[in-house]
Design a protein around this motif. Structure first.
Motif, PDB file in Angstrom:
ATOM      1  N   ILE A 422      71.261 -71.308  70.578  1.00 14.40           N
ATOM      2  CA  ILE A 422      72.267 -71.612  71.550  1.00 14.40           C
ATOM      3  C   ILE A 422      71.714 -71.211  72.825  1.00 14.40           C
ATOM      4  CG2 ILE A 422      74.289 -70.725  72.746  1.00 14.40           C
ATOM      5  CD1 ILE A 422      75.436 -70.114  69.986  1.00 14.40           C
ATOM      6  N   PHE A 423      70.731 -70.090  73.120  1.00 18.67           N
ATOM      7  CA  PHE A 423      70.345 -69.623  74.369  1.00 18.67           C
ATOM      8  C   PHE A 423      68.651 -70.127  74.545  1.00 18.67           C
ATOM      9  CE2 PHE A 423      73.895 -67.174  73.704  1.00 18.67           C
ATOM     10  CZ  PHE A 423      74.768 -67.297  74.992  1.00 18.67           C
ATOM     11  N   ASN A 424      68.023 -70.493  73.798  1.00 20.39           N
ATOM     12  CA  ASN A 424      66.904 -70.948  74.039  1.00 20.39           C
ATOM     13  C   ASN A 424      66.564 -72.379  74.563  1.00 20.39           C
ATOM     14  OD1 ASN A 424      65.919 -68.522  73.277  1.00 20.39           O
ATOM     15  ND2 ASN A 424      64.879 -68.960  71.396  1.00 20.39           N
ATOM     16  N   GLU A 425      67.786 -73.076  74.223  1.00 21.61           N
ATOM     17  CA  GLU A 425      67.821 -74.549  74.667  1.00 21.61           C
ATOM     18  C   GLU A 425      67.878 -74.452  76.211  1.00 21.61           C
ATOM     19  OE1 GLU A 425      70.178 -77.453  71.917  1.00 21.61           O
ATOM     20  OE2 GLU A 425      71.322 -76.265  72.971  1.00 21.61           O
ATOM     21  N   THR A 426      67.254 -75.489  76.779  1.00 19.50           N
ATOM     22  CA  THR A 426      67.495 -75.776  78.176  1.00 19.50           C
ATOM     23  C   THR A 426      68.815 -76.099  78.669  1.00 19.50           C
ATOM     24  OG1 THR A 426      65.211 -77.247  78.046  1.00 19.50           O
ATOM     25  CG2 THR A 426      66.353 -77.302  80.062  1.00 19.50           C
ATOM     26  N   GLY A 427      69.153 -75.296  79.817  1.00 25.95           N
ATOM     27  CA  GLY A 427      70.431 -75.233  80.228  1.00 25.95           C
ATOM     28  C   GLY A 427      70.965 -74.220  80.724  1.00 25.95           C
ATOM     29  N   LEU A 428      72.125 -74.262  81.441  1.00 32.07           N
ATOM     30  CA  LEU A 428      72.724 -72.951  82.305  1.00 32.07           C
ATOM     31  C   LEU A 428      73.558 -72.277  81.540  1.00 32.07           C
ATOM     32  CD1 LEU A 428      73.202 -75.119  85.241  1.00 32.07           C
ATOM     33  CD2 LEU A 428      71.571 -73.975  84.874  1.00 32.07           C
ATOM     34  N   GLY A 429      73.572 -71.092  81.621  1.00 27.72           N
ATOM     35  CA  GLY A 429      74.509 -70.124  80.845  1.00 27.72           C
ATOM     36  C   GLY A 429      74.688 -68.819  81.050  1.00 27.72           C
ATOM     37  N   GLY A 430      75.480 -67.878  80.395  1.00 32.25           N
ATOM     38  CA  GLY A 430      75.716 -66.640  80.718  1.00 32.25           C
ATOM     39  C   GLY A 430      74.623 -65.787  79.659  1.00 32.25           C
ATOM     40  N   SER A 431      75.055 -64.415  79.649  1.00 33.00           N
ATOM     41  CA  SER A 431      74.372 -63.543  78.855  1.00 33.00           C
ATOM     42  C   SER A 431      74.295 -63.731  77.280  1.00 33.00           C
ATOM     43  CB  SER A 431      74.919 -62.036  79.033  1.00 33.00           C
ATOM     44  OG  SER A 431      74.062 -61.270  78.191  1.00 33.00           O
ATOM     45  N   ARG A 432      73.038 -63.966  76.652  1.00 37.92           N
ATOM     46  CA  ARG A 432      72.908 -63.999  75.251  1.00 37.92           C
ATOM     47  C   ARG A 432      73.356 -62.681  74.531  1.00 37.92           C
ATOM     48  NH1 ARG A 432      67.229 -65.737  73.060  1.00 37.92           N
ATOM     49  NH2 ARG A 432      67.237 -66.961  75.283  1.00 37.92           N
ATOM     50  N   ASP A 433      73.103 -61.507  75.440  1.00 36.52           N
ATOM     51  CA  ASP A 433      73.700 -60.263  74.660  1.00 36.52           C
ATOM     52  C   ASP A 433      75.100 -60.174  74.302  1.00 36.52           C
ATOM     53  OD1 ASP A 433      70.932 -59.440  74.920  1.00 36.52           O
ATOM     54  OD2 ASP A 433      71.346 -58.328  76.755  1.00 36.52           O
ATOM     55  N   ASP A 434      75.929 -60.975  74.945  1.00 34.81           N
ATOM     56  CA  ASP A 434      77.170 -60.941  74.814  1.00 34.81           C
ATOM     57  C   ASP A 434      77.838 -61.483  73.494  1.00 34.81           C
ATOM     58  OD1 ASP A 434      78.051 -59.307  77.060  1.00 34.81           O
ATOM     59  OD2 ASP A 434      77.968 -61.428  78.305  1.00 34.81           O
ATOM     60  N   PHE A 435      76.994 -62.927  73.209  1.00 34.27           N
ATOM     61  CA  PHE A 435      77.175 -63.630  72.004  1.00 34.27           C
ATOM     62  C   PHE A 435      76.657 -62.504  70.644  1.00 34.27           C
ATOM     63  CE2 PHE A 435      75.689 -66.380  68.680  1.00 34.27           C
ATOM     64  CZ  PHE A 435      76.677 -66.907  68.486  1.00 34.27           C
ATOM     65  N   ARG A 436      75.466 -62.319  71.123  1.00 36.88           N
ATOM     66  CA  ARG A 436      74.698 -61.745  69.902  1.00 36.88           C
ATOM     67  C   ARG A 436      75.525 -60.199  69.719  1.00 36.88           C
ATOM     68  NH1 ARG A 436      69.497 -61.382  71.830  1.00 36.88           N
ATOM     69  NH2 ARG A 436      70.100 -59.196  72.947  1.00 36.88           N
ATOM     70  N   ASN A 437      75.899 -59.486  70.379  1.00 43.00           N
ATOM     71  CA  ASN A 437      76.517 -58.367  69.951  1.00 43.00           C
ATOM     72  C   ASN A 437      77.941 -58.529  69.295  1.00 43.00           C
ATOM     73  OD1 ASN A 437      74.396 -57.037  71.286  1.00 43.00           O
ATOM     74  ND2 ASN A 437      75.445 -56.547  73.079  1.00 43.00           N
ATOM     75  N   ALA A 438      78.499 -59.418  70.020  1.00 41.50           N
ATOM     76  CA  ALA A 438      80.029 -59.696  69.651  1.00 41.50           C
ATOM     77  C   ALA A 438      79.790 -60.213  68.027  1.00 41.50           C
ATOM     78  CB  ALA A 438      80.589 -60.824  70.241  1.00 41.50           C
ATOM     79  N   PHE A 439      78.888 -61.154  67.823  1.00 39.26           N
ATOM     80  CA  PHE A 439      78.876 -61.885  66.312  1.00 39.26           C
ATOM     81  C   PHE A 439      78.092 -60.882  65.250  1.00 39.26           C
ATOM     82  CE2 PHE A 439      80.479 -65.307  68.659  1.00 39.26           C
ATOM     83  CZ  PHE A 439      81.491 -65.916  67.562  1.00 39.26           C
ATOM     84  N   THR A 440      77.109 -59.999  65.703  1.00 39.77           N
ATOM     85  CA  THR A 440      76.573 -59.147  64.948  1.00 39.77           C
ATOM     86  C   THR A 440      77.543 -58.258  64.583  1.00 39.77           C
ATOM     87  OG1 THR A 440      74.432 -59.143  66.093  1.00 39.77           O
ATOM     88  CG2 THR A 440      75.028 -57.242  64.882  1.00 39.77           C
ATOM     89  N   ALA A 441      78.413 -57.767  65.387  1.00 42.20           N
ATOM     90  CA  ALA A 441      79.553 -56.879  64.829  1.00 42.20           C
ATOM     91  C   ALA A 441      80.396 -57.546  63.741  1.00 42.20           C
ATOM     92  CB  ALA A 441      80.574 -56.404  65.997  1.00 42.20           C
ATOM     93  N   LEU A 442      80.675 -58.771  63.960  1.00 42.49           N
ATOM     94  CA  LEU A 442      81.557 -59.699  62.777  1.00 42.49           C
ATOM     95  C   LEU A 442      80.735 -59.741  61.789  1.00 42.49           C
ATOM     96  CD1 LEU A 442      83.533 -61.600  61.986  1.00 42.49           C
ATOM     97  CD2 LEU A 442      82.411 -63.541  63.427  1.00 42.49           C
ATOM     98  N   ALA A 443      79.235 -59.959  61.753  1.00 44.64           N
ATOM     99  CA  ALA A 443      78.638 -60.053  60.418  1.00 44.64           C
ATOM    100  C   ALA A 443      78.639 -58.489  59.774  1.00 44.64           C
ATOM    101  CB  ALA A 443      77.137 -60.363  60.751  1.00 44.64           C
ATOM    102  N   ARG A 444      78.692 -57.647  60.476  1.00 54.13           N
ATOM    103  CA  ARG A 444      78.686 -56.326  59.650  1.00 54.13           C
ATOM    104  C   ARG A 444      79.985 -56.095  59.032  1.00 54.13           C
ATOM    105  NH1 ARG A 444      75.355 -52.889  64.664  1.00 54.13           N
ATOM    106  NH2 ARG A 444      73.281 -53.678  64.085  1.00 54.13           N
ATOM    107  N   GLN A 445      81.015 -56.656  59.597  1.00 59.00           N
ATOM    108  CA  GLN A 445      82.402 -56.560  59.084  1.00 59.00           C
ATOM    109  C   GLN A 445      82.679 -57.420  57.888  1.00 59.00           C
ATOM    110  OE1 GLN A 445      85.081 -57.498  62.456  1.00 59.00           O
ATOM    111  NE2 GLN A 445      84.154 -55.871  63.691  1.00 59.00           N
ATOM    112  N   SER A 446      81.879 -58.486  57.852  1.00 58.85           N
ATOM    113  CA  SER A 446      82.202 -59.398  56.640  1.00 58.85           C
ATOM    114  C   SER A 446      81.899 -58.670  55.384  1.00 58.85           C
ATOM    115  CB  SER A 446      81.209 -60.629  57.098  1.00 58.85           C
ATOM    116  OG  SER A 446      81.515 -61.102  58.140  1.00 58.85           O
TER     117      SER A 446
END
Length: 446
Positions: A422-446
Motif C-alpha cells: 500500500i505505502f511503497n506505491e507512488t502516491g500521496l498518503g499518511g502514516s504507514r505505521d498507523d495501518f501496520r500497527n492496527a492490523f498487526t493487532a488484528l492479526a494477533r487477535q485472530s
C-alpha cells in the motif's frame, strides 16, 4: 511456435512494413525524453525497431526505448500512417526479451509477480467485500448467462467499492448484466511482459475466450491495462464474438438514460479529473458524465496527462515523475478553488486517495460521483482509510468481519507485506505505521 505467437509476429511485421521511418512516434515519446534519448535520433531508432522486428539485432538504443515504454500511446497518436505503434512496441519488446533469455527465467519472473499481486488482491478484497459478493465476482465467466458482462480484472479488487459502484450504476439502467473478475480471469499482463507466452496463452488468451463462451453480447472492461491488452492483442489475433469497451464509454453512450435518473439535490462541488490519455475515449467519456451531474462544476486544469495511460504499472519505473504529477495536480486543484479530485482508474485512486491528509481536498472515483447522483453508492472506501492513516478503528472492525466471513486469516507477515504494498506505491498518503500497527493487532487477535 504456436499459431498465436505467429499472429503476433505477423502484426509486428505488418507495422514494420507500413512504417515510413519518419520517427514522429519516437519524437513525441515522453519516456524516451525522460531517460535522455535524443529526439534527433528518431529515424535511427525506428530503423532499429524495424530491423529488430524482422529478426535483426537488438540494438542498444532501441532496447533502451522499448524498456522505458510506459504505454502512453503518444506514439500511436503521432503516426501519420495510422500504425498502432504501441501495439508494435509491445510485441517487439516481448519478442526481444524472449530471444535474450531462457523461457524458464521469464516464467519464473512472471510467476513471482503474479503471485505477489494475487496475494495482495486476495487479502485486500477479503478485507473489504462480503463473501457472497466476492464469490459472485470470482465465479467462472463461461458459466454466466447475462447479456452484458462487467469485467473487473484483478487489481480493482484492492479498491472494491469501485466495483460495487459500477454494479449499482448498471443496475440503475435495468440491464441484464453480471460481474466477473479476479485472478482466475487475469488478462495475463505479467506473463506477456516477461515473455512467458505459453502461460499467457493459458491465462490472458483463455480469459478472452471465456468471455465469448459466456454468450454475452457486450463485455465492459474496467482496468485500463486489461482494456489495452484485450483491445490491442486479443482482438487483433482473434476477432471477438462480443463487443468490447471500457465501462466509462458505455455509460457515456447511455448518458441520457442516466441523466433521467440523476437526483437533482446533489451537493455543490468543484472537481478536477486526474487525467490520463491513452485508453480510448475514457477521459472524454468521464468528463461528459461528470458535466451532466447536477450542481457539479468541472474545473479544467493543465496536466501532464500524456505521460502514462494510468498511474503505477509500467509508469512506476518513473516514481519521481509520477510523484511530481500527483503533487502538481493537488496543488493546482487547490489553487483553482476545486474541492474534489476525481480519479479515472483504480491505480490512480490508490495513488491519490491519501492526498486528503495533506490537502483540503476530497478524493473520489468518478463512479462514486455517478452512483451518488443516482441515489445509490455510499460504499465505504476502506482503502482510502488505509492510505490516510490515523484512526483505523472503523477499517479494522470492518476488516475483521469481512475476513471472518470470507474464511481468511491475516498473520503478521501478511500485514507487513500489505503495508509495503500500500505505502511503497507512488502516491500521496499518511502514516504507514498507523495501518501496520492496527492490523498487526488484528492479526494477533485472530
Amino acid at each position: 511456435m504456436s499459431a498465436y505467437a505467429d499472429r503476433l509476429e505477423a502484426l509486428a511485421a505488418e507495422a514494420a512494413d507500413r512504417c515510413t521511418g519518419c520517427g514522429k512516434c519516437f519524437e513525441v515519446c515522453p519516456t524516451a525524453r525522460e531517460i535522455g534519448l535524443d529526439a534527433g535520433e528518431a529515424k535511427m531508432r525506428i530503423a532499429e525497431l524495424s530491423s529488430l522486428t524482422h529478426g535483426g539485432p537488438a540494438a542498444d538504443g532501441v532496447m533502451k526505448w522499448l524498456n522505458a515504454c510506459d504505454g502512453s500511446a503518444r506514439c500511436t497518436d503521432a503516426c501519420p500512417e495510422d500504425i498502432n505503434v504501441r501495439q508494435w512496441v509491445t510485441i517487439a519488446k516481448m519478442k526481444a526479451l524472449e530471444t535474450a533469455r531462457p523461457l524458464s527465467e521469464g516464467a519464473t519472473a512472471a510467476a513471482s509477480r503474479f503471485r505477489h499481486m494475487a496475494q495482495a488482491v486476495r487479502l485486500l478484497a477479503s478485507m473489504q467485500l462480503p463473501s457472497e459478493t466476492l464469490q459472485k465476482i470470482l465465479a467462472p465467466a463461461e458459466k454466466r448467462t447475462a447479456d452484458v458482462l462487467f469485467y473487473t480484472g484483478c487489481n480493482v479488487l484492492r479498491t472494491p467499492h469501485i466495483v460495487l459502484n459500477v454494479m449499482d450504476i448498471l443496475d440503475s439502467l435495468e440491464l441484464d448484466f453480471d460481474v466477473v473478475g479476479g485472478t482466475a480471469h487475469c488478462c495475463g499482463v505479467y506473463q506477456f511482459q516477461e515473455a512467458d507466452l505459453p502461460t499467457y496463452e493459458r491465462m490472458g488468451h483463455r480469459t478472452f475466450q471465456r468471455f465469448g463462451q459466456s454468450g454475452a453480447s457486450k463485455v465492459l472492461t474496467w482496468c485500463p491495462t486489461c482494456t489495452k491488452n484485450f483491445d490491442e492483442l486479443e482482438q487483433a489475433v482473434e476477432p471477438a464474438s462480443f463487443d468490447l469497451g471500457h465501462v466509462s464509454e458505455f455509460l457515456a453512450a447511455n448518458l441520457e438514460a442516466l441523466k433521467a435518473r440523476f437526483k437533482p439535490d446533489q451537493p455543490r462541488r468543484r472537481v478536477v479529473i486526474h487525467e490520463h490519455l491513452g485508453i480510448g475515449a475514457t477521459l472524454s467519456s468521464i468528463a461528459n458524465l461528470l458535466k451532466a451531474v447536477p450542481n457539479l462544476e468541472l474545473v479544467e486544469l493543465p496536466q501532464d496527462s500524456g505521460f502514462s495511460y494510468a498511474c503505477g504499472g509500467q509508469a512506476a519505473k518513473f516514481k519521481d515523475r509520477e510523484q511530481a504529477i500527483h503533487r502538481a495536480l493537488a496543488e493546482g486543484a487547490v489553487a483553482a478553488g476545486a474541492d474534489t479530485i476525481v480519479t479515472m482508474y483504480h491505480s490512480c485512486h490508490r495513488a491519490l486517495s491519501g492526498a486528503e491528509v495533506i490537502y483540503p481536498l476530497k478524493v473520489v472515483n468518478f463512479t462514486d460521483v455517478l452512483a451518488e447522483a443516482l441515489g445509490r453508492g455510499g460504499h465505504p472506501d476502506y482503502y482510502r482509510l488505509y492510505k490516510k492513516g490515523g484512526a483505523m478503528d472503523e477499517a479494522v472492525a470492518a476488516a475483521r468481519k469481512f475476513l471472518q466471513d470470507n474464511g481468511v486469516r491475516v498473520d503478521e507477515s501478511s500485514v507487513q507485506s500489505l503495508t509495503a504494498d500500500i505505502f511503497n506505491e507512488t502516491g500521496l498518503g499518511g502514516s504507514r505505521d498507523d495501518f501496520r500497527n492496527a492490523f498487526t493487532a488484528l492479526a494477533r487477535q485472530s
